[in-house]
Motif scaffolding. Structure first.
Motif, PDB file in Angstrom:
ATOM      1  N   ILE A  21       3.753   1.984 -12.586  1.00  0.00           N
ATOM      2  CA  ILE A  21       4.492   0.879 -11.972  1.00  0.00           C
ATOM      3  C   ILE A  21       4.751   1.161 -10.499  1.00  0.00           C
ATOM      4  CG2 ILE A  21       6.729  -0.315 -11.950  1.00  0.00           C
ATOM      5  CD1 ILE A  21       6.707   0.061 -15.061  1.00  0.00           C
ATOM      6  N   ILE A  22       5.151   2.379 -10.199  1.00  0.00           N
ATOM      7  CA  ILE A  22       5.428   2.750  -8.805  1.00  0.00           C
ATOM      8  C   ILE A  22       4.171   2.622  -7.959  1.00  0.00           C
ATOM      9  CG2 ILE A  22       6.035   4.680  -7.278  1.00  0.00           C
ATOM     10  CD1 ILE A  22       7.925   5.624  -9.587  1.00  0.00           C
ATOM     11  N   ALA A  23       3.060   3.172  -8.442  1.00  0.00           N
ATOM     12  CA  ALA A  23       1.808   3.124  -7.676  1.00  0.00           C
ATOM     13  C   ALA A  23       1.367   1.686  -7.441  1.00  0.00           C
ATOM     14  CB  ALA A  23       0.717   3.909  -8.405  1.00  0.00           C
ATOM     15  N   LYS A  24       1.427   0.847  -8.470  1.00  0.00           N
ATOM     16  CA  LYS A  24       1.024  -0.558  -8.318  1.00  0.00           C
ATOM     17  C   LYS A  24       1.937  -1.301  -7.353  1.00  0.00           C
ATOM     18  CE  LYS A  24      -1.177  -0.986 -12.812  1.00  0.00           C
ATOM     19  NZ  LYS A  24      -1.133  -1.583 -14.159  1.00  0.00           N
ATOM     20  N   THR A  25       3.226  -1.049  -7.444  1.00  0.00           N
ATOM     21  CA  THR A  25       4.180  -1.724  -6.561  1.00  0.00           C
ATOM     22  C   THR A  25       3.964  -1.317  -5.110  1.00  0.00           C
ATOM     23  OG1 THR A  25       5.805  -1.827  -8.346  1.00  0.00           O
ATOM     24  CG2 THR A  25       6.636  -2.108  -6.097  1.00  0.00           C
ATOM     25  N   ILE A  26       3.771  -0.032  -4.881  1.00  0.00           N
ATOM     26  CA  ILE A  26       3.564   0.440  -3.507  1.00  0.00           C
ATOM     27  C   ILE A  26       2.247  -0.099  -2.949  1.00  0.00           C
ATOM     28  CG2 ILE A  26       3.214   2.475  -2.059  1.00  0.00           C
ATOM     29  CD1 ILE A  26       5.183   3.944  -3.942  1.00  0.00           C
ATOM     30  N   ASN A  27       1.201  -0.132  -3.779  1.00  0.00           N
ATOM     31  CA  ASN A  27      -0.066  -0.720  -3.325  1.00  0.00           C
ATOM     32  C   ASN A  27       0.104  -2.190  -2.973  1.00  0.00           C
ATOM     33  OD1 ASN A  27      -2.175   1.199  -3.168  1.00  0.00           O
ATOM     34  ND2 ASN A  27      -2.275   1.297  -5.392  1.00  0.00           N
ATOM     35  N   TRP A  28       0.859  -2.914  -3.789  1.00  0.00           N
ATOM     36  CA  TRP A  28       1.120  -4.326  -3.509  1.00  0.00           C
ATOM     37  C   TRP A  28       1.853  -4.475  -2.188  1.00  0.00           C
ATOM     38  CZ3 TRP A  28       5.999  -6.853  -3.575  1.00  0.00           C
ATOM     39  CH2 TRP A  28       5.919  -8.239  -3.417  1.00  0.00           C
ATOM     40  N   CYS A  29       2.864  -3.635  -1.969  1.00  0.00           N
ATOM     41  CA  CYS A  29       3.615  -3.677  -0.706  1.00  0.00           C
ATOM     42  C   CYS A  29       2.696  -3.394   0.473  1.00  0.00           C
ATOM     43  CB  CYS A  29       4.763  -2.672  -0.730  1.00  0.00           C
ATOM     44  SG  CYS A  29       6.091  -3.110  -1.863  1.00  0.00           S
ATOM     45  N   ALA A  30       1.770  -2.458   0.304  1.00  0.00           N
ATOM     46  CA  ALA A  30       0.838  -2.121   1.389  1.00  0.00           C
ATOM     47  C   ALA A  30      -0.020  -3.328   1.761  1.00  0.00           C
ATOM     48  CB  ALA A  30      -0.032  -0.937   0.991  1.00  0.00           C
ATOM     49  N   THR A  31      -0.394  -4.125   0.763  1.00  0.00           N
ATOM     50  CA  THR A  31      -1.232  -5.298   1.065  1.00  0.00           C
ATOM     51  C   THR A  31      -0.476  -6.348   1.880  1.00  0.00           C
ATOM     52  OG1 THR A  31      -0.678  -6.500  -0.980  1.00  0.00           O
ATOM     53  CG2 THR A  31      -2.579  -5.001  -1.054  1.00  0.00           C
ATOM     54  N   LEU A  32       0.850  -6.296   1.838  1.00  0.00           N
ATOM     55  CA  LEU A  32       1.666  -7.269   2.566  1.00  0.00           C
ATOM     56  C   LEU A  32       2.001  -6.829   3.987  1.00  0.00           C
ATOM     57  CD1 LEU A  32       4.182  -8.164  -0.295  1.00  0.00           C
ATOM     58  CD2 LEU A  32       2.109  -9.410   0.374  1.00  0.00           C
ATOM     59  N   GLN A  37       0.404   1.425  10.601  1.00  0.00           N
ATOM     60  CA  GLN A  37       0.978   2.738  10.328  1.00  0.00           C
ATOM     61  C   GLN A  37       1.766   2.720   9.011  1.00  0.00           C
ATOM     62  OE1 GLN A  37       3.481   4.281  13.421  1.00  0.00           O
ATOM     63  NE2 GLN A  37       3.718   6.262  12.435  1.00  0.00           N
ATOM     64  N   LEU A  38       2.568   1.686   8.822  1.00  0.00           N
ATOM     65  CA  LEU A  38       3.328   1.556   7.586  1.00  0.00           C
ATOM     66  C   LEU A  38       2.392   1.350   6.396  1.00  0.00           C
ATOM     67  CD1 LEU A  38       5.961   1.383   6.023  1.00  0.00           C
ATOM     68  CD2 LEU A  38       6.119  -1.029   6.691  1.00  0.00           C
ATOM     69  N   LYS A  39       1.374   0.534   6.591  1.00  0.00           N
ATOM     70  CA  LYS A  39       0.395   0.287   5.531  1.00  0.00           C
ATOM     71  C   LYS A  39      -0.279   1.591   5.106  1.00  0.00           C
ATOM     72  CE  LYS A  39      -3.531  -2.627   4.386  1.00  0.00           C
ATOM     73  NZ  LYS A  39      -4.301  -3.805   4.774  1.00  0.00           N
ATOM     74  N   ASN A  40      -0.698   2.398   6.062  1.00  0.00           N
ATOM     75  CA  ASN A  40      -1.330   3.683   5.758  1.00  0.00           C
ATOM     76  C   ASN A  40      -0.366   4.619   5.026  1.00  0.00           C
ATOM     77  OD1 ASN A  40      -3.781   2.952   6.873  1.00  0.00           O
ATOM     78  ND2 ASN A  40      -3.277   3.793   8.885  1.00  0.00           N
ATOM     79  N   THR A  41       0.879   4.638   5.468  1.00  0.00           N
ATOM     80  CA  THR A  41       1.885   5.482   4.814  1.00  0.00           C
ATOM     81  C   THR A  41       2.088   5.053   3.366  1.00  0.00           C
ATOM     82  OG1 THR A  41       3.013   5.876   6.919  1.00  0.00           O
ATOM     83  CG2 THR A  41       4.279   6.272   4.910  1.00  0.00           C
ATOM     84  N   LEU A  42       2.182   3.759   3.137  1.00  0.00           N
ATOM     85  CA  LEU A  42       2.349   3.250   1.779  1.00  0.00           C
ATOM     86  C   LEU A  42       1.127   3.564   0.914  1.00  0.00           C
ATOM     87  CD1 LEU A  42       4.048  -0.196   2.480  1.00  0.00           C
ATOM     88  CD2 LEU A  42       5.098   1.815   1.414  1.00  0.00           C
TER      89      LEU A  42
END
Length: 67
Positions: A21-32, A37-42
């Motif tokens: 769940i954490i990995a999927k949520t963070i990946n989803w956040c990265a797509t937004l 820099q934030l996208k790469n960190t996520l």
């Protein structure tokens, strides 16, 4: 290696689900993200959690073979 109890195996399964769940949520956040820099960190953080999933899965599969 000692056998794990049913309760311990359940805890591992719960942790696997949480990591997924954490990995999927963070990946989803990265797509937004518009900020690269934030996208790469996520994405790196999501990768860390995906590696946790692999590690836990290996341990869980090995533990089930022992019982």
């Amino acid at each position: 290696m000692a056998s794990l109890t049913t309760k311990e195996l359940t805890f591992i399964e719960d942790e696997l689900r949480a990591e997924e769940i954490i990995a999927k949520t963070i990946n989803w956040c990265a797509t937004l993200c518009d900020d690269e820099q934030l996208k790469n960190t996520l994405e790196q953080l999501a990768q860390f959690h995906q590696e946790n999933i692999l590690d836990l899965s290996k341990y869980f599969n090995r533990s089930q073979d022992i019982q």
